[in-house]
Design an enzyme around this catalytic site. Structure first.
Site, PDB file in Angstrom:
ATOM      1  N   TRP A  44      16.845   2.855   4.045  1.00 20.49           N
ATOM      2  CA  TRP A  44      15.600   1.558   3.528  1.00 20.49           C
ATOM      3  C   TRP A  44      16.279   0.511   2.710  1.00 20.49           C
ATOM      4  CZ3 TRP A  44      13.128   0.857   7.870  1.00 20.49           C
ATOM      5  CH2 TRP A  44      12.564   1.823   8.589  1.00 20.49           C
TER       6      TRP A  44
ATOM      7  N   LYS B  70       1.104   3.618   5.472  1.00 17.48           N
ATOM      8  CA  LYS B  70       1.561   4.930   4.408  1.00 17.48           C
ATOM      9  C   LYS B  70       0.371   5.747   4.270  1.00 17.48           C
ATOM     10  CE  LYS B  70       6.428   4.353   5.516  1.00 17.48           C
ATOM     11  NZ  LYS B  70       7.343   4.882   6.891  1.00 17.48           N
TER      12      LYS B  70
ATOM     13  N   ASP C  79      10.230  -1.568  -3.703  1.00 19.87           N
ATOM     14  CA  ASP C  79       9.642  -1.402  -2.235  1.00 19.87           C
ATOM     15  C   ASP C  79       8.826  -0.016  -2.774  1.00 19.87           C
ATOM     16  OD1 ASP C  79       8.815  -0.426   0.209  1.00 19.87           O
ATOM     17  OD2 ASP C  79      11.015  -0.775   1.119  1.00 19.87           O
TER      18      ASP C  79
END
Length: 365
Positions: free
Chosen positions: A106, A200, A176
């Site tokens: 990511w 999440k 992030d």
């Protein structure tokens, strides 16, 4: 009356488990929300009843995460993937460079998007070590004039997580936190901007939370399409256009659940207990299971491991599925196994997985 349903041992990496009490409350309120005669999905986002839901979610997030009062909390769409572009669009001017700390897939995606906007560099990387660890603070290389330093707080694919964060002084720190927000207390004041997809730890997919320090708006580019400017969403309290109202309602209910659980400090204790159950099964297996992350960088949220052969891994995953475990496959890019023990995954599920791992080892060693 609520229907009794079977609940799987849900270790999906995302969208992931939601707290059962939240799902049950949503079920109760689905058709008639607070006596309105409508579902929350049917309410106008301009109505007083929806604005109450919206503002309560903002207030709760500030309270539970210790967000300084002056910071802005935004509810956006497009996931973290859109933030990979919005961050450099707003904060990477032509005369500066932005630093990215490379700790996994990511972070790589965030860097690739930023390259389309302006000049970037790798402030540190553990790629040559197969992303088995988080860099030490003294490995971070960036200059005082850097536009911002970006990191990914938790790496779902490789199972690594930052245990603390650097003090970057005048260089804005951007993170992030999609896969570990609210899993433990964090000093939000260290950050100029935090973003996180909700799917999440915060709620269902479709909502992206942005936590923004106000002075960053002064640095932001004004020459952007309206919807890509953070200032637009700050000015309109994330109501410039129709927001994902049901997702924000669910996020608010998850935050209420976090509060009843004792907040982030208690969640951290529970998350360590849950993760340690599985890590102990790995560490005490005499090499039957092999963890990917180095011990000092292990994630509380994503426990990644391999078995001694791909054949054995396939058998492990097949047997686990028969036992009611869901989502234990590793990411398709790396294979292996992964247990994502997010906030809403109960301790009982982690204990059941630990017991299964020990039993599987005994039967297949």
């Amino acid at each position: 009356m609520l229907k009794q349903v079977h609940r799987a041992y849900n270790f999906n990496a995302g969208p992931s488990a939601l707290p059962l009490p939240v799902l049950q409350k949503a079920q109760e309120e689905l058709v008639d929300f607070r006596g309105s005669g409508m579902s929350v999905m049917e309410l106008s986002h301009r109505s007083a009843l929806y604005e109450e839901v919206h503002n309560e979610a903002i207030s709760l997030l500030k309270e539970l995460y210790g967000i300084p009062e002056e910071y802005h909390v935004l509810f956006l769409q497009g996931g973290a993937s859109l933030q990979f572009s919005m961050v450099p669009m707003n904060f990477l001017p032509a005369d500066k460079k932005a630093g990215y700390v490379m700790t996994g897939a990511w972070a790589e995606k965030a860097l690739a998007e930023a390259k389309l906007i302006g000049e970037v560099f790798e402030a540190a990387s553990t790629k040559e070590e197969a992303y088995r660890r988080i860099p030490q603070f003294d490995e971070l290389k960036y200059e005082a004039g850097t536009a911002y330093l970006h990191l990914t707080s938790n790496n779902t694919i490789y199972g690594t997580q930052w245990t603390d964060f650097p003090d970057t002084g005048d260089v804005p720190l951007i993170a992030d936190m999609s896969s570990d927000i609210l899993c433990k207390p964090v000093d939000v004041s260290k950050f100029a901007l935090i973003y996180a997809g909700a799917q999440k730890n915060l709620g269902p997919s479709g909502v992206t939370v942005v936590i923004l320090r106000p002075d960053m708006l002064e640095r932001a580019s004004k020459n952007l399409p309206t919807m890509l400017r953070y200032a637009t969403h700050v000015k309109n309290n994330s109501l410039y256009n129709t927001p994902p109202t049901f997702g924000i309602y669910m996020l608010g209910e998850v935050l209420k659940w976090v509060k009843t659980m004792g907040g982030t400090r208690e969640l951290e204790r529970l998350n360590r207990e849950k993760a340690n159950l599985i890590y102990d099964a790995i560490d005490n297996s005499n090499g039957f299971y092999r963890g990917h992350a180095e011990p000092g960088s292990r994630s509380l949220m994503n426990i990644t491991f391999r078995l001694q052969s791909e054949e054995l891994e396939k058998k492990f995953l097949a047997d686990a599925k028969k036992e009611g475990f869901v989502g234990l496959n590793g990411h398709r890019s790396v294979g292996g196994c992964r247990a994502s023990a997010y906030n809403a995954v109960p301790r009982e599920a982690c204990q059941a997985l630990r017991d299964f791992m020990i039993r599987f080892q005994t039967e297949n060693a």
